[in-house]
Motif scaffolding. Structure first.
Motif, mmCIF file in Angstrom:
data_model
loop_
_atom_site.group_PDB
_atom_site.id
_atom_site.type_symbol
_atom_site.label_atom_id
_atom_site.label_comp_id
_atom_site.label_asym_id
_atom_site.label_seq_id
_atom_site.Cartn_x
_atom_site.Cartn_y
_atom_site.Cartn_z
ATOM 1 N N TYR A 8 0.848 -1.184 0.000
ATOM 2 C CA TYR A 8 0.000 0.000 0.000
ATOM 3 C C TYR A 8 0.889 1.241 0.000
ATOM 4 C CZ TYR A 8 -4.117 -2.807 1.002
ATOM 5 O OH TYR A 8 -5.150 -3.699 0.917
ATOM 6 N N PHE A 9 0.465 2.254 -0.744
ATOM 7 C CA PHE A 9 1.213 3.501 -0.828
ATOM 8 C C PHE A 9 0.267 4.673 -0.617
ATOM 9 C CE2 PHE A 9 3.614 0.456 -3.278
ATOM 10 C CZ PHE A 9 4.926 0.717 -2.897
ATOM 11 N N PRO A 10 0.729 5.723 0.056
ATOM 12 C CA PRO A 10 -0.116 6.914 0.213
ATOM 13 C C PRO A 10 -0.331 7.571 -1.151
ATOM 14 C CG PRO A 10 2.083 7.304 1.114
ATOM 15 C CD PRO A 10 2.028 5.872 0.706
ATOM 16 N N ILE A 11 -1.515 8.120 -1.354
ATOM 17 C CA ILE A 11 -1.792 8.732 -2.655
ATOM 18 C C ILE A 11 -0.887 9.931 -2.925
ATOM 19 C CG2 ILE A 11 -4.157 7.888 -2.773
ATOM 20 C CD1 ILE A 11 -5.078 10.728 -2.088
ATOM 21 N N GLU A 12 -0.333 10.520 -1.873
ATOM 22 C CA GLU A 12 0.579 11.655 -2.061
ATOM 23 C C GLU A 12 1.886 11.238 -2.739
ATOM 24 O OE1 GLU A 12 -0.768 10.901 0.989
ATOM 25 O OE2 GLU A 12 -2.323 12.424 0.975
ATOM 26 N N SER A 13 2.132 9.915 -2.844
ATOM 27 C CA SER A 13 3.327 9.414 -3.516
ATOM 28 C C SER A 13 3.217 9.525 -5.033
ATOM 29 C CB SER A 13 3.560 7.938 -3.166
ATOM 30 O OG SER A 13 3.732 7.765 -1.800
ATOM 31 N N PHE A 14 2.045 9.919 -5.519
ATOM 32 C CA PHE A 14 1.775 9.942 -6.951
ATOM 33 C C PHE A 14 1.466 11.357 -7.419
ATOM 34 C CE2 PHE A 14 0.821 5.760 -5.376
ATOM 35 C CZ PHE A 14 1.380 4.920 -6.327
ATOM 36 N N GLY A 15 1.577 11.550 -8.715
ATOM 37 C CA GLY A 15 1.322 12.863 -9.309
ATOM 38 C C GLY A 15 -0.153 13.116 -9.569
ATOM 39 N N THR A 16 -0.433 14.246 -10.175
ATOM 40 C CA THR A 16 -1.803 14.712 -10.414
ATOM 41 C C THR A 16 -2.626 13.737 -11.247
ATOM 42 O OG1 THR A 16 -1.048 16.991 -10.265
ATOM 43 C CG2 THR A 16 -3.172 16.625 -11.319
ATOM 44 N N ARG A 17 -2.072 13.202 -12.337
ATOM 45 C CA ARG A 17 -2.835 12.278 -13.187
ATOM 46 C C ARG A 17 -3.268 11.048 -12.406
ATOM 47 N NH1 ARG A 17 0.554 10.340 -17.727
ATOM 48 N NH2 ARG A 17 2.178 10.623 -16.188
ATOM 49 N N HIS A 18 -2.337 10.495 -11.625
ATOM 50 C CA HIS A 18 -2.652 9.292 -10.855
ATOM 51 C C HIS A 18 -3.676 9.585 -9.767
ATOM 52 C CE1 HIS A 18 1.153 8.192 -12.748
ATOM 53 N NE2 HIS A 18 0.776 6.928 -12.601
ATOM 54 N N ARG A 19 -3.469 10.650 -9.005
ATOM 55 C CA ARG A 19 -4.411 10.979 -7.924
ATOM 56 C C ARG A 19 -5.805 11.247 -8.482
ATOM 57 N NH1 ARG A 19 -0.129 14.347 -6.280
ATOM 58 N NH2 ARG A 19 -1.433 16.129 -6.813
ATOM 59 N N CYS A 78 -12.004 6.598 -9.581
ATOM 60 C CA CYS A 78 -12.351 5.186 -9.350
ATOM 61 C C CYS A 78 -12.897 4.960 -7.945
ATOM 62 C CB CYS A 78 -11.136 4.302 -9.601
ATOM 63 S SG CYS A 78 -10.696 4.210 -11.354
ATOM 64 N N SER A 79 -12.436 5.735 -6.995
ATOM 65 C CA SER A 79 -12.951 5.641 -5.638
ATOM 66 C C SER A 79 -14.415 6.060 -5.585
ATOM 67 C CB SER A 79 -12.125 6.516 -4.702
ATOM 68 O OG SER A 79 -12.650 6.522 -3.411
ATOM 69 N N SER A 80 -14.779 7.033 -6.380
ATOM 70 C CA SER A 80 -16.134 7.584 -6.359
ATOM 71 C C SER A 80 -17.124 6.822 -7.236
ATOM 72 C CB SER A 80 -16.100 9.047 -6.807
ATOM 73 O OG SER A 80 -15.337 9.799 -5.892
ATOM 74 N N TYR A 81 -16.626 6.156 -8.274
ATOM 75 C CA TYR A 81 -17.502 5.452 -9.213
ATOM 76 C C TYR A 81 -17.082 3.985 -9.275
ATOM 77 C CZ TYR A 81 -18.859 10.136 -10.426
ATOM 78 O OH TYR A 81 -19.317 11.425 -10.358
ATOM 79 N N GLU A 82 -17.813 3.148 -8.553
ATOM 80 C CA GLU A 82 -17.427 1.765 -8.296
ATOM 81 C C GLU A 82 -17.114 0.943 -9.546
ATOM 82 O OE1 GLU A 82 -19.065 -2.104 -5.856
ATOM 83 O OE2 GLU A 82 -20.229 -0.266 -5.865
ATOM 84 N N ASN A 83 -17.874 1.076 -10.590
ATOM 85 C CA ASN A 83 -17.681 0.237 -11.777
ATOM 86 C C ASN A 83 -16.778 0.857 -12.831
ATOM 87 O OD1 ASN A 83 -19.289 -1.894 -10.850
ATOM 88 N ND2 ASN A 83 -21.129 -0.755 -11.391
ATOM 89 N N SER A 84 -16.034 1.871 -12.455
ATOM 90 C CA SER A 84 -15.168 2.541 -13.423
ATOM 91 C C SER A 84 -13.785 1.914 -13.439
ATOM 92 C CB SER A 84 -15.061 4.028 -13.085
ATOM 93 O OG SER A 84 -14.434 4.191 -11.825
ATOM 94 N N VAL A 85 -13.081 2.194 -14.503
ATOM 95 C CA VAL A 85 -11.669 1.832 -14.626
ATOM 96 C C VAL A 85 -10.973 3.035 -15.250
ATOM 97 C CG1 VAL A 85 -11.934 0.731 -16.902
ATOM 98 C CG2 VAL A 85 -10.020 0.100 -15.439
ATOM 99 N N ALA A 86 -9.752 3.282 -14.811
ATOM 100 C CA ALA A 86 -8.990 4.413 -15.351
ATOM 101 C C ALA A 86 -7.659 3.891 -15.872
ATOM 102 C CB ALA A 86 -8.747 5.463 -14.265
ATOM 103 N N PHE A 87 -7.194 4.499 -16.937
ATOM 104 C CA PHE A 87 -5.886 4.190 -17.493
ATOM 105 C C PHE A 87 -5.058 5.456 -17.456
ATOM 106 C CE2 PHE A 87 -8.771 1.169 -19.440
ATOM 107 C CZ PHE A 87 -8.118 -0.025 -19.203
#
Length: 95
Positions: A38-49, A55-64
């Protein structure tokens, strides 16, 4: 950003969906999303966050998250976890 019909809505966008309980993501170690890292979301940049929040807000979504150097990452909510697959190999698709 694309619709469910793959219509391009825009690119370079930041999703600003509020996800106050989202503080960490799980990095998958296999195709099934199994992993204990597990990694804190702050470890990632704007696109990833942005993708994590969406995806956290929309259960059936997927992001690339697509890098200009060719790397592709996938993100999906699996149960209570937001899972990141760090290296999607697209060569079998001819991409």
């Amino acid at each position: 950003m694309m619709t469910d019909k793959l219509r391009l809505l825009g690119f370079g966008a930041e999703v600003t969906v509020s996800s106050p309980s989202l503080s960490k993501i799980k990095v998958a170690e296999d195709v099934n999303g199994i992993g204990n890292n597990y990694f804190p979301i702050e470890s990632f940049g704007t696109r990833h966050r942005s993708a994590f929040r969406f995806c956290s807000s929309y259960e059936n979504s997927v992001a690339f998250v697509i890098s200009q150097d060719g790397g592709v990452k996938a993100i999906k909510r699996v149960g209570a976890d937001i899972v990141l697959w760090p290296d999607i190999n697209l060569s079998y698709l001819g991409i």
